[in-house]
Design an enzyme around this catalytic site. Structure first.
Site, PDB file in Angstrom:
ATOM      1  N   HIS A 237       0.863  -1.182   0.000  1.00  9.04           N
ATOM      2  CA  HIS A 237       0.000   0.000   0.000  1.00  9.04           C
ATOM      3  C   HIS A 237       0.898   1.230   0.000  1.00  9.04           C
ATOM      4  CE1 HIS A 237      -2.855   2.995   0.847  1.00  9.04           C
ATOM      5  NE2 HIS A 237      -3.140   2.736   2.111  1.00  9.04           N
ATOM      6  N   ASP A 238       0.855   2.011  -1.078  1.00  4.94           N
ATOM      7  CA  ASP A 238       1.818   3.093  -1.256  1.00  4.94           C
ATOM      8  C   ASP A 238       1.814   4.095  -0.107  1.00  4.94           C
ATOM      9  OD1 ASP A 238      -0.676   4.088  -1.961  1.00  4.94           O
ATOM     10  OD2 ASP A 238      -0.138   4.589  -4.019  1.00  4.94           O
ATOM     11  N   THR A 239       0.661   4.360   0.499  1.00  3.13           N
ATOM     12  CA  THR A 239       0.619   5.306   1.618  1.00  3.13           C
ATOM     13  C   THR A 239       1.336   4.756   2.836  1.00  3.13           C
ATOM     14  OG1 THR A 239      -1.499   6.139   0.805  1.00  3.13           O
ATOM     15  CG2 THR A 239      -0.895   6.731   3.043  1.00  3.13           C
ATOM     16  N   ASN A 298      -9.414   9.396   3.650  1.00  2.00           N
ATOM     17  CA  ASN A 298      -9.213   9.697   2.228  1.00  2.00           C
ATOM     18  C   ASN A 298      -9.857  11.025   1.865  1.00  2.00           C
ATOM     19  OD1 ASN A 298      -8.869   6.786   2.571  1.00  2.00           O
ATOM     20  ND2 ASN A 298      -8.647   6.736   0.361  1.00  2.00           N
ATOM     21  N   GLY A 410       3.965  14.263  -4.108  1.00  2.08           N
ATOM     22  CA  GLY A 410       4.198  15.240  -5.172  1.00  2.08           C
ATOM     23  C   GLY A 410       3.565  16.596  -4.966  1.00  2.08           C
TER      24      GLY A 410
END
Length: 508
Positions: A237-239, A298, A410
């Site tokens: 999970h990237d987070t 989220n 980003g």
């Protein structure tokens, strides 16, 4: 030590060559970046994992031809989406993209079996119509026998790791997001699987982040022209990977905002937060490295700007993100506000038109559809307001007051938005790595191969590699007033939506 870091986002895939030197200095170099390939496959918008796999292989081959060796590989991605591996035939189904329409009506089908409050107590996962559970019910409806036999469910990042290693397993952070994993017991929720008619045999073994699961397959290694390369599961999970890279200082309570198409207001906890409050606020509790729990909310964020940018380009207005940022800076403050979670913003044909229509329909003055700076400023301000609201929810559920908010990913390059976040939250905002998921991925590979020994050591590496910028609240009074207006505005629009829904049902 050199590692290949693959960070798969919904819009693009980034591949980095990460080198951790003997003095524990981490150096990251971009090796490739390409669009996330999608295909309309067997009636569904799907993520083309074979195209992604092939491109990663070509990067490895190119590095080998240049004499650059790698010691390990790890892949992170988003959650929920999965493919089905048939162990008897070796066939793999392509993961259907969560924005595909196949989960329409899935929430009602889930609730017909179990209430979401009970599901939340078991899994810590919020109500989400594109959850793995919802997607599985849709899959089973389409393929009633599709899960029977020698099958394994593998999430997107897990599936790609399988293609490189031949090892079928899942990693904790992505497994615990699925709405099928029991956070209290630390295992798949077999009771829920039985209730929904999902064969428990399809669920793979679960490993924690930083686990070395093997090496790249020997036949693939020969084909790529490389030697023995370890495969280490980052937090898939990237987070959760990004959370590992937060350069948090000891002695202060902190939260982090992981930024991208979606923002995730997040805290790192020792145990799941208060279940009642977490359910009420629709927060998620999922696994992280080192036994920690990721509490998060989220927020729909840069997706709004990305879709507007795409629409303006179609109209001949080819703005770069830097231009939009500058135009927003010059635009009128507090001209309008939007609820970023409005369902119409989920996947409209024309985001610019949708936002302007929303403003008009909520009694606000809409800018012209070509007034890009004003529209982007309204989006930025609304994201900041929504983020501040989310942080309040996390503080209440965790019973913890935050002193510093780290902004990673980003979007932390947008100075105006960083300042809005400081103003809206009333906190010091500090920036961390812009490519936080990739940095966390690299750090967990280093941990899995024994190059670093602890979470504290990982954090010290992250602190040394990034230049932190700090933003202090400047217009806290004005933003406090705006937050009150935003809360009333959202309550009004929610009530209006309920009334319209009732009116429509009465008509039908």
């Amino acid at each position: 030590m050199r590692s290949l870091v693959v960070d798969i986002g919904s819009s693009n895939v980034k591949v980095y060559l990460a080198e951790l030197h003997a003095d524990k200095v981490l150096e990251m170099k971009e090796a490739d970046r390409f669009a996330t390939e999608r295909s309309f496959y067997l009636g569904h918008l799907s993520t083309d994992i074979f195209a992604i796999y092939d491109r990663i292989c070509r990067v490895v081959m190119s590095l080998a031809k240049q004499g650059v060796s790698i010691d390990s590989i790890g892949i992170d991605s988003w959650c929920s989406d999965f493919g089905i591996l048939d162990l008897d035939s070796g066939s793999i189904s392509m993961p259907v993209f969560y924005r595909d329409g196949r989960t329409a009506g899935a929430l009602e089908k889930v609730e017909a079996v179990m209430g979401y409050e009970e599901i939340y107590r078991r899994t810590g996962q919020r109500k989400l119509k594109d959850s793995t559970l919802c997607q599985l019910l849709a899959y089973m409806e389409e393929y009633p026998q599709g899960l029977w036999g020698s099958k394994k469910l593998l999430f997107l990042g897990d599936m790609l790791m399988y293609l490189f290693t031949g090892v079928a397993c899942s990693e904790l952070s992505v497994a615990s997001y699925s709405q099928l994993y029991n956070m209290q017991k630390g295992e798949w929720d077999f009771y829920m699987l039985a209730r929904y008619g999902i064969p428990e045999e399809i669920m793979p073994p679960v490993v924690p982040p930083g686990t070395r699961v093997g090496t790249i397959r020997e036949d693939l290694a020969r084909y790529l022209g490389i030697g023995r390369v370890s495969a280490v599961m980052p937090a898939v999970h990237d987070t959760a990977s990004a959370g590992t890279a937060v350069p948090a200082e000891a002695g202060k309570t902190w939260a982090f905002l992981a930024t991208g198409s979606w923002f995730l207001m997040s805290m790192e906890l020792d145990a799941p937060a208060d279940a009642g409050k977490s359910y009420r606020y629709q927060l998620s509790n999922t696994g992280m490295a080192f036994g920690k729990v990721l509490l998060k909310k989220n927020i729909t964020a840069m997706w709004l700007v990305q879709e507007c940018k795409k629409r303006w380009k179609e109209r001949g207005l080819n703005y770069e993100y830097g231009e939009l940022k500058e135009m927003a800076y010059r635009a009128e403050p507090f001209r309008g506000m939007i609820d970023t979670e409005y369902e119409g913003f989920r996947n409209p044909e024309d985001m610019v038109q949708e936002i302007c229509s929303y403003l008009k329909n909520t009694g606000q003055e809409a800018p012209g559809e070509e007034d890009a700076g004003q529209i982007v400023r309204i989006i930025y301000e609304s994201i900041a307001l929504r983020s501040a609201e989310a942080l309040d929810m996390l503080e209440d559920a965790a019973g913890r007051m935050i002193e510093v908010l780290y902004v990673i990913g980003g979007a932390n390059r947008i100075e105006l938005l960083n300042q809005f976040l400081a103003d809206a939250t009333g906190l010091a905002v500090k920036t961390g790595p812009s490519e936080a998921s990739a940095v966390g991925n690299a750090l967990l590979q280093a941990y899995g191969t024994g190059m670093v020994a602890s979470q504290q050591e990982l954090r010290s590496v992250s602190q040394a590699m990034c230049q932190t910028e700090e933003y202090q609240p400047r217009d806290a009074g004005q933003w406090k007033k705006r937050r009150g207006e935003y809360e009333r505005f959202k309550a009004d629009t929610d009530n209006r939506a309920i009334y319209e829904d009732r009116k429509d049902r009465c008509k039908s």
